[in-house]
Design a protein around this motif. Structure first.
Motif, PDB file in Angstrom:
ATOM      1  N   LEU A  32     -29.898   4.350 -29.675  1.00 52.65           N
ATOM      2  CA  LEU A  32     -29.595   3.901 -28.314  1.00 52.65           C
ATOM      3  C   LEU A  32     -30.818   4.036 -27.408  1.00 52.65           C
ATOM      4  N   LYS A  33     -31.583   5.103 -27.600  1.00 50.79           N
ATOM      5  CA  LYS A  33     -32.789   5.291 -26.799  1.00 50.79           C
ATOM      6  C   LYS A  33     -33.825   4.218 -27.100  1.00 50.79           C
ATOM      7  N   GLN A  34     -33.882   3.749 -28.355  1.00 51.26           N
ATOM      8  CA  GLN A  34     -34.819   2.681 -28.699  1.00 51.26           C
ATOM      9  C   GLN A  34     -34.460   1.399 -27.960  1.00 51.26           C
ATOM     10  N   VAL A  35     -33.170   1.123 -27.828  1.00 53.65           N
ATOM     11  CA  VAL A  35     -32.735  -0.053 -27.066  1.00 53.65           C
ATOM     12  C   VAL A  35     -33.127   0.125 -25.605  1.00 53.65           C
ATOM     13  N   ASP A  36     -32.853   1.299 -25.042  1.00 51.23           N
ATOM     14  CA  ASP A  36     -33.191   1.572 -23.648  1.00 51.23           C
ATOM     15  C   ASP A  36     -34.686   1.412 -23.390  1.00 51.23           C
ATOM     16  N   ALA A  37     -35.497   1.935 -24.301  1.00 53.34           N
ATOM     17  CA  ALA A  37     -36.949   1.859 -24.137  1.00 53.34           C
ATOM     18  C   ALA A  37     -37.414   0.408 -24.145  1.00 53.34           C
ATOM     19  N   ALA A  38     -36.856  -0.397 -25.033  1.00 52.62           N
ATOM     20  CA  ALA A  38     -37.242  -1.805 -25.099  1.00 52.62           C
ATOM     21  C   ALA A  38     -36.811  -2.553 -23.846  1.00 52.62           C
ATOM     22  N   VAL A  39     -35.641  -2.216 -23.318  1.00 53.23           N
ATOM     23  CA  VAL A  39     -35.161  -2.861 -22.094  1.00 53.23           C
ATOM     24  C   VAL A  39     -36.052  -2.459 -20.914  1.00 53.23           C
ATOM     25  N   GLU A  40     -36.399  -1.192 -20.831  1.00 53.64           N
ATOM     26  CA  GLU A  40     -37.266  -0.714 -19.749  1.00 53.64           C
ATOM     27  C   GLU A  40     -38.634  -1.394 -19.817  1.00 53.64           C
ATOM     28  N   ALA A  41     -39.129  -1.634 -21.043  1.00 54.57           N
ATOM     29  CA  ALA A  41     -40.431  -2.284 -21.208  1.00 54.57           C
ATOM     30  C   ALA A  41     -40.347  -3.782 -20.926  1.00 54.57           C
ATOM     31  N   LEU A  79     -25.009  -1.967 -23.223  1.00 59.86           N
ATOM     32  CA  LEU A  79     -26.329  -2.276 -23.781  1.00 59.86           C
ATOM     33  C   LEU A  79     -26.507  -3.793 -23.939  1.00 59.86           C
ATOM     34  N   SER A  80     -25.475  -4.463 -24.437  1.00 58.75           N
ATOM     35  CA  SER A  80     -25.548  -5.909 -24.626  1.00 58.75           C
ATOM     36  C   SER A  80     -25.793  -6.599 -23.291  1.00 58.75           C
ATOM     37  N   LYS A  81     -25.126  -6.127 -22.280  1.00 58.10           N
ATOM     38  CA  LYS A  81     -25.271  -6.706 -20.949  1.00 58.10           C
ATOM     39  C   LYS A  81     -26.696  -6.553 -20.436  1.00 58.10           C
ATOM     40  N   ARG A  82     -27.278  -5.364 -20.669  1.00 60.30           N
ATOM     41  CA  ARG A  82     -28.642  -5.121 -20.214  1.00 60.30           C
ATOM     42  C   ARG A  82     -29.647  -5.985 -20.975  1.00 60.30           C
ATOM     43  N   VAL A  83     -29.441  -6.128 -22.295  1.00 59.85           N
ATOM     44  CA  VAL A  83     -30.350  -6.942 -23.106  1.00 59.85           C
ATOM     45  C   VAL A  83     -30.243  -8.412 -22.699  1.00 59.85           C
TER      46      VAL A  83
END
Length: 86
Positions: A32-41, A79-83
């Motif tokens: 989950l943190k990997q998804v968050d990091a990619a979204v933040e980037a 997460l899907s919504k953020r991506v």
């Protein structure tokens, strides 16, 4: 303190299961943190790949009983919504 052999065995098993479940939750959080990091980037492709990898891990967590199914569904939805918003 446990007196019966059955109670002593149950204590041993509970300690082992707690260690396994802690590792499972930690592994899922890492995904989950990997998804968050990619979204933040702001990297949509990397975020989509990370999300695709996180989905089966969350499902496995539900199947193994470390997450409630609604909790996993909520996390996946957010997460899907953020991506998708990238």
């Amino acid at each position: 303190m446990a007196n019966t052999p059955q109670a002593k065995k149950r204590i041993r098993r509970n300690e082992n299961r707690a260690a396994i479940n802690t590792a499972r939750v930690s592994r899922i959080r890492t995904y989950l943190k990997q998804v968050d990091a990619a979204v933040e980037a702001g990297d949509k492709e990397k975020a989509a790949e990370a999300l695709k990898a996180a989905q089966p891990e969350l499902a496995r967590g539900v199947a193994r009983g470390v997450f409630h199914k609604n909790t996993a569904a909520r996390k996946m939805s957010r997460l899907s919504k953020r991506v998708a918003a990238l």
